[in-house]
Design a protein around this motif. Structure first.
Motif, PDB file in Angstrom:
ATOM      1  N   GLY A  52       0.812  -1.210   0.000  1.00 32.06           N
ATOM      2  CA  GLY A  52       0.000   0.000   0.000  1.00 32.06           C
ATOM      3  C   GLY A  52       0.845   1.259   0.000  1.00 32.06           C
ATOM      4  O   GLY A  52       0.586   2.198  -0.761  1.00 32.06           O
ATOM      5  N   ALA A  53       1.875   1.291   0.854  1.00 30.56           N
ATOM      6  CA  ALA A  53       2.766   2.455   0.904  1.00 30.56           C
ATOM      7  C   ALA A  53       3.544   2.599  -0.403  1.00 30.56           C
ATOM      8  O   ALA A  53       3.752   3.712  -0.893  1.00 30.56           O
ATOM      9  N   LEU A 102      -8.919   0.519   4.941  1.00 37.60           N
ATOM     10  CA  LEU A 102      -8.083   1.592   5.482  1.00 37.60           C
ATOM     11  C   LEU A 102      -6.862   1.860   4.609  1.00 37.60           C
ATOM     12  O   LEU A 102      -6.444   3.014   4.447  1.00 37.60           O
ATOM     13  N   VAL A 103      -6.279   0.821   4.038  1.00 40.63           N
ATOM     14  CA  VAL A 103      -5.104   1.038   3.197  1.00 40.63           C
ATOM     15  C   VAL A 103      -5.496   1.724   1.885  1.00 40.63           C
ATOM     16  O   VAL A 103      -4.746   2.547   1.353  1.00 40.63           O
ATOM     17  N   VAL A 104      -6.693   1.434   1.379  1.00 43.99           N
ATOM     18  CA  VAL A 104      -7.175   2.118   0.179  1.00 43.99           C
ATOM     19  C   VAL A 104      -7.421   3.600   0.475  1.00 43.99           C
ATOM     20  O   VAL A 104      -7.072   4.477  -0.325  1.00 43.99           O
ATOM     21  N   TYR A 144      -3.436  10.232   0.227  1.00 47.21           N
ATOM     22  CA  TYR A 144      -2.073  10.702  -0.034  1.00 47.21           C
ATOM     23  C   TYR A 144      -1.927  11.236  -1.460  1.00 47.21           C
ATOM     24  O   TYR A 144      -1.300  12.280  -1.686  1.00 47.21           O
ATOM     25  N   VAL A 145      -2.509  10.523  -2.408  1.00 43.95           N
ATOM     26  CA  VAL A 145      -2.335  10.906  -3.813  1.00 43.95           C
ATOM     27  C   VAL A 145      -3.307  12.009  -4.215  1.00 43.95           C
ATOM     28  O   VAL A 145      -2.900  13.034  -4.782  1.00 43.95           O
ATOM     29  N   LEU A 146      -4.595  11.820  -3.926  1.00 45.47           N
ATOM     30  CA  LEU A 146      -5.612  12.749  -4.414  1.00 45.47           C
ATOM     31  C   LEU A 146      -5.708  14.025  -3.581  1.00 45.47           C
ATOM     32  O   LEU A 146      -5.858  15.116  -4.145  1.00 45.47           O
ATOM     33  N   VAL A 177      -0.844   2.849  11.712  1.00 41.22           N
ATOM     34  CA  VAL A 177      -1.219   2.386  13.054  1.00 41.22           C
ATOM     35  C   VAL A 177      -2.672   1.921  13.083  1.00 41.22           C
ATOM     36  O   VAL A 177      -3.020   0.965  13.793  1.00 41.22           O
ATOM     37  N   LEU A 178      -3.523   2.593  12.304  1.00 43.08           N
ATOM     38  CA  LEU A 178      -4.924   2.166  12.226  1.00 43.08           C
ATOM     39  C   LEU A 178      -5.039   0.838  11.492  1.00 43.08           C
ATOM     40  O   LEU A 178      -5.823  -0.035  11.886  1.00 43.08           O
ATOM     41  N   VAL A 179      -4.271   0.690  10.429  1.00 38.80           N
ATOM     42  CA  VAL A 179      -4.281  -0.555   9.661  1.00 38.80           C
ATOM     43  C   VAL A 179      -3.818  -1.713  10.542  1.00 38.80           C
ATOM     44  O   VAL A 179      -4.428  -2.792  10.560  1.00 38.80           O
ATOM     45  N   GLY A 180      -2.727  -1.489  11.280  1.00 46.23           N
ATOM     46  CA  GLY A 180      -2.190  -2.538  12.140  1.00 46.23           C
ATOM     47  C   GLY A 180      -3.165  -2.938  13.232  1.00 46.23           C
ATOM     48  O   GLY A 180      -3.370  -4.136  13.493  1.00 46.23           O
ATOM     49  N   TRP A 181      -3.780  -1.958  13.866  1.00 47.44           N
ATOM     50  CA  TRP A 181      -4.746  -2.254  14.933  1.00 47.44           C
ATOM     51  C   TRP A 181      -5.955  -3.008  14.367  1.00 47.44           C
ATOM     52  O   TRP A 181      -6.424  -3.989  14.947  1.00 47.44           O
TER      53      TRP A 181
END
Length: 327
Positions: A81-82, A144-146, A152-154, A179-183
């Motif tokens: 994702g990153a 969340l990753v989407v 970030y881009v738009l 951190v939200l993705v991980g949780w």
């Protein structure tokens, strides 16, 4: 063989051996260069934040336990994702990357990768990240990753970055999302703890980025990017760095009740150390002394790593939390 007669072309003495070796080396060099160019599109050093932020969030969510398979799976999905977001950022920012000395060697700036290929590469990574996290973790982590990539881009790259000095304040929210993705990957939901972790990185981003922008002010000015150091005095910038540094350190303390003595000690000591550096930078600017803002930029990485590693160790140990001690 008569004198002057050429070799037959067989064996190590063959005149074609050297050209073949040269051609092989050339092809291999080009292939390696192309692979490295695609890797550079993902900005590997920026992705280090993913590792620093995601693992402690997952360990805190599953305090006292370590699900290594889920952690590695989430890191891989988060990395894609990153990498997607960074690659698409390079596509949008290719024009200003060519102007800035700090970014002039990026793949699209030096035309090492076709723009269309970079766009497809970034989009494919984004889809793969969503699918992987949905499969290996849960739908919320994938969504969340989407959201992170899109924001970030738009929002940051295409709207905020070139229009307002507050670009890194609000745009930096994308860097807080791991951190939200991980949780979410661990619990399938969100709660106040990952929100606090989100805010720690949110308040950390402006001092980190503005210190770098102070060092490369001319680059941003030439590219037409209105970073705060471009439009404001150094005194104003360092005062803002000081405000956000205090907000960041105070926010780290909000996690103390949900953690143990290890994190409590680390957050207090590391916070005092970073605030000392931020105050020194501000005083130096006010006193008219020569300043080295890049030092604060580099040390901000160390600070965040120290705090999050402290949280990770505290969570792995699974000792009694401060809140439990007080009850």
């Amino acid at each position: 063989m008569r004198t002057g007669q050429q070799p037959t072309g067989h064996g190590f003495g063959s005149p074609s051996a050297a050209p073949r070796a040269t051609n092989t080396a050339t092809v291999w060099g080009r292939a390696t260069g192309k692979v490295l160019a695609y890797i550079a599109l993902t900005k590997p050093r920026v992705i280090e934040l993913l590792l620093v932020a995601t693992i402690p969030a997952m360990l805190l969510a599953d305090r006292g336990s370590v699900d290594l398979v889920l952690i590695l799976s989430t890191l891989f999905g988060g990395w894609m994702g990153a990498a997607s977001a960074n690659s698409l950022n390079c596509v949008v920012d290719a024009d200003i990357d060519k102007v800035m000395k700090r970014t002039a060697k990026r793949p699209l700036a030096r035309e090492a990768v076709p723009t269309r290929n970079a766009l497809v590469f970034g989009l494919v990574l984004g889809v793969a990240s969503f699918a992987w996290l949905w499969w290996r973790a849960n739908l919320l982590a994938g969504i969340l990753v989407v959201i992170t990539i899109a924001f970030y881009v738009l929002i940051y790259t295409m709207i905020l970055k070139r229009r307002t000095w507050q670009n890194v304040i609000w745009g930096g929210a994308a860097g807080c999302m791991p951190v939200l993705v991980g949780w979410a990957a661990v619990t399938g939901s969100l709660s106040w703890e990952p929100v606090v972790l989100f805010l720690i990185i949110f308040f950390w981003t402006p001092p980190h980025t503005w210190a770098l922008a102070m060092r490369y002010k001319e680059d941003y000015e030439a590219a037409g990017v209105p970073m705060l150091p471009v439009i404001a005095t150094e005194e104003h910038v360092t005062k803002q760095i000081l405000y956000y540094s205090w907000a960041m350190v105070i926010t780290t303390l909000l996690l103390v009740p949900a953690s143990g003595v290890v994190y409590a000690a680390v957050s207090v000591l590391a916070g005092a150390w970073f605030l000392l550096m931020a105050h020194q930078l501000y005083r130096s600017v006010r006193g008219g002394a020569a300043v080295k803002p890049l030092r604060l930029f580099l040390q901000s990485n160390n600070y965040l790593a120290i705090v999050f590693v402290g949280l990770a160790l505290d969570s792995v140990f699974g000792l009694q939390t401060i809140a439990d001690m007080l009850n």
